[in-house]
Motif scaffolding. Structure first.
Motif, PDB file in Angstrom:
ATOM      1  N   LYS A 341      37.088   3.308  -9.370  1.00  0.00           N
ATOM      2  CA  LYS A 341      36.064   2.573  -9.570  1.00  0.00           C
ATOM      3  C   LYS A 341      35.840   2.538 -11.160  1.00  0.00           C
ATOM      4  O   LYS A 341      35.221   3.842 -11.839  1.00  0.00           O
ATOM      5  N   GLY A 343      33.841   0.510 -12.724  1.00  0.00           N
ATOM      6  CA  GLY A 343      32.599  -0.194 -12.976  1.00  0.00           C
ATOM      7  C   GLY A 343      31.913  -0.315 -11.780  1.00  0.00           C
ATOM      8  O   GLY A 343      32.518  -0.205 -10.507  1.00  0.00           O
ATOM      9  N   SER A 344      30.603  -0.692 -11.890  1.00  0.00           N
ATOM     10  CA  SER A 344      29.847  -1.079 -10.501  1.00  0.00           C
ATOM     11  C   SER A 344      30.591  -2.474 -10.012  1.00  0.00           C
ATOM     12  O   SER A 344      31.193  -3.284 -10.580  1.00  0.00           O
ATOM     13  N   GLY A 380      34.533  -3.901  -9.590  1.00  0.00           N
ATOM     14  CA  GLY A 380      34.323  -2.807 -10.206  1.00  0.00           C
ATOM     15  C   GLY A 380      35.614  -1.770 -10.011  1.00  0.00           C
ATOM     16  O   GLY A 380      35.826  -0.891 -10.594  1.00  0.00           O
ATOM     17  N   PRO A 488      34.202   5.200 -17.828  1.00  0.00           N
ATOM     18  CA  PRO A 488      34.030   4.763 -16.343  1.00  0.00           C
ATOM     19  C   PRO A 488      32.511   4.774 -16.056  1.00  0.00           C
ATOM     20  O   PRO A 488      31.952   4.115 -15.157  1.00  0.00           O
ATOM     21  N   GLU A 489      32.055   6.013 -16.636  1.00  0.00           N
ATOM     22  CA  GLU A 489      30.569   6.046 -16.383  1.00  0.00           C
ATOM     23  C   GLU A 489      29.675   4.970 -16.912  1.00  0.00           C
ATOM     24  O   GLU A 489      28.820   4.359 -16.586  1.00  0.00           O
ATOM     25  N   ASN A 492      30.353   1.705 -14.743  1.00  0.00           N
ATOM     26  CA  ASN A 492      29.415   1.965 -13.488  1.00  0.00           C
ATOM     27  C   ASN A 492      27.864   1.598 -13.842  1.00  0.00           C
ATOM     28  O   ASN A 492      27.028   1.784 -12.660  1.00  0.00           O
TER      29      ASN A 492
END
Length: 544
Positions: A341, A343-344, A380, A488-489, A492
């Motif tokens: 993942k 991203g979102s 994502g 990634p944070e 996301n």
């Protein structure tokens, strides 16, 4: 003209912009000319035949003519006008399963034949140290074809007086609006590139690009404080029609409208820059903390470039760039998992060398591969990388993705970033509506300083303009803002993306990579996007 001489002649403004100067100085009327295609094909055949006779199993030839024009001004004067031309032939071969490359500026059959023979000799010498032979993905030859940037007005043919008059108007209006200093520049590029290969391709391309950077400075004479605001133009794959001055994607902000897409009003932006630079002097400093960020495309392009574009380049993932420009946190195991993942589910990012108006738009790359569009991040999830002919087999691709490039006939082509862009949201959403739903946030416009680690994982980004958002409304202009991310944070935390009405490009002529270093031109499109709970620091306090 040597780069150091050019910087000395043209002042500090251009030195800061790091414009690439190479080639011989020429008269302006040379910029509108071309080389006969039949002559280029004849020379290409000399190289191909020589390489094959020398034992090469593959050969490609690039005959390049690279034209540049720089018009540089400051306040009420022209600092410099420079026209350059660089022309020659680069020849790449595979012999004994190994690459070899040579280049020459000798524009004769004998000179080109000698360079082809040298490329084969280099490949043979290199093969002594080759661990395994080059695996080249197939690429069917296309015969004789041509492609050109779909321009309306060739910027190289626009009279110099018209260009100078525009810049003088820009500078004059900015000074009237409160600027103390202004640098304005026109940077025009025409790449005339002919590619031929033993696959059977003879491809003639005529590529045009334009950029109109400015830097406005306002000084408070009482306190001695000063602030700058750089122009918000995006370099584009267009002709002089880019400067027709028809604004698009505007949003009302203190100091004037600042957002543009396929046309750019240089005067209007400079006037807004003067007012906003002066407002920066009195703007209060940001309070550090967590904020929801609303990021304009004029800012977000650079975050996309650094935190998505670079780490999805396959040669970085494989460690080929580790010695100079870094590696990537997006290792092959993450891609193989089919579930990493990035991203979102709002995050859909594509690579696309076909996007009209973009800097990277060409018909064929520098390996003769027809360009295309492909997914990098889907809902994502990391789904692919950027790869060229000798890398495709590593990730199970049957063909190159068409993202090979060299910045000169004298440079060997290698994997370079395609236009990497965040796709618009699928639900109708305007910028004003996005802002109306933010309780405690910051709206950021324009790119600024940045820092990112070698794996493209930890980063920090500044900007040009910052506006506080409270309870769904823009309240005031603020200063000293930078935000910190882990890639990634951050992606996301993307909770919304505006629709395609807001889609715009940012980009750069100067994406650096490789040893010896090369630059490439690349665009990144997006609509305005929201990222929740991002850590914001105060840069004034950080500096002590």
């Amino acid at each position: 003209m040597l780069r150091r001489d050019f910087i000395k002649m043209s002042g500090a403004g251009v030195g800061a912009l790091m414009l690439p100067i190479y080639g011989n100085a020429v008269a302006a009327d040379i910029l509108g000319t071309k080389i006969d295609v039949a002559l280029k094909k004849r020379f290409a055949d000399v190289a191909l035949n020589t390489a094959k006779k020398g034992g090469a199993s593959y050969c490609d030839v690039r005959i390049g003519r690279y034209l540049r024009q720089f018009v540089i001004t400051r306040e009420n004067r022209v600092e410099n006008v420079v026209n350059t031309e660089s022309m020659g032939t680069g020849i790449r071969v595979i012999a004994n399963g190994t690459w070899g490359f040579a280049a020459t500026s000798d524009f004769s059959e004998d000179g080109i034949a000698k360079a082809a023979a040298q490329a084969v000799a280099i490949a043979r010498a290199n093969s002594k140290f080759q661990g395994e032979p080059v695996q080249l993905a197939p690429n069917k030859g296309v015969g004789d074809v041509s492609w050109a940037t779909p321009i309306v007005k060739n910027a190289m043919e626009v009279p110099l007086k018209e260009k100078v008059d525009l810049l003088m108007e820009v500078n004059g209006q900015a000074m009237k609006a409160g600027a103390d200093y202004i640098n304005s520049i026109l940077f025009l590029v025409n790449e005339q590139k002919y590619f031929a290969s033993t696959d059977g391709s003879y491809i003639d391309q005529d590529i045009h690009r334009i950029w109109a950077p400015t830097e406005v400075t306002a000084i408070d004479k009482a306190s001695g404080k000063f602030r700058t605001r750089e122009g918000l133009s995006a370099p584009m794959g267009m002709g002089f029609e880019y400067l027709d001055g028809k604004p698009a994607g505007k949003i009302a902000l203190p100091g004037g409208a600042v957002a543009y897409s396929s046309s750019y009003n240089m005067v209007e932006d400079a006037v807004a820059a003067a007012r906003q630079a002066r407002a920066k002097i009195k703007a209060r400093s940001v309070k550090p903390g967590r904020y929801d960020l609303v990021l304009d495309p004029s800012h977000l392009w650079l975050t996309i470039h650094e935190s998505v574009g670079h780490p999805t380049e396959l040669d970085r993932v494989l460690g080929y760039e580790a010695n100079y420009a870094g590696t990537s946190f997006a290792t092959l195991d993450k891609w193989r998992s089919k579930s990493f993942k990035w991203g979102s589910d709002k995050v859909n990012i594509v690579a696309d060398k076909t996007q009209p108006l973009s800097l990277g738009a060409v018909g064929y790359d520098d390996e003769g591969v027809k360009t295309k569009r492909w997914d990098l991040i889907k809902n994502g999830v990391l789904v692919n990388y950027q790869a060229i002919r000798d890398q495709a087999h590593i990730i199970g691709e049957k063909e190159s993705q068409g993202c090979c490039y060299a910045d000169s006939w004298s440079s060997v082509q290698f994997q370079r970033m395609a236009n990497v862009s965040l796709q618009p949201g699928g639900t109708k959403l305007a910028v004003e509506e996005m802002i109306s739903k933010v309780e405690n946030g910051i709206y950021i416009i324009g790119d600024g300083s940045f820092s990112i680690d070698q794996q493209r994982y930890n980063a920090q980004f500044g900007g040009q303009l910052f506006y506080e958002i409270k309870n769904g409304k823009i309240t005031e202009q603020i200063e000293d803002v930078a935000y910190q991310i882990r890639t990634p944070e951050f992606w996301n935390a993307c909770s919304a993306v505006c629709d395609d009405r807001d889609y715009r490009f940012g980009g750069s002529f100067f994406d650096g990579k490789g040893q010896p270093g090369q630059v490439s031109a690349v665009s990144h499109g997006s609509s305005t996007a929201r990222f929740d709970g991002i850590n914001v620091i105060n840069t004034a306090r950080s500096l002590g």
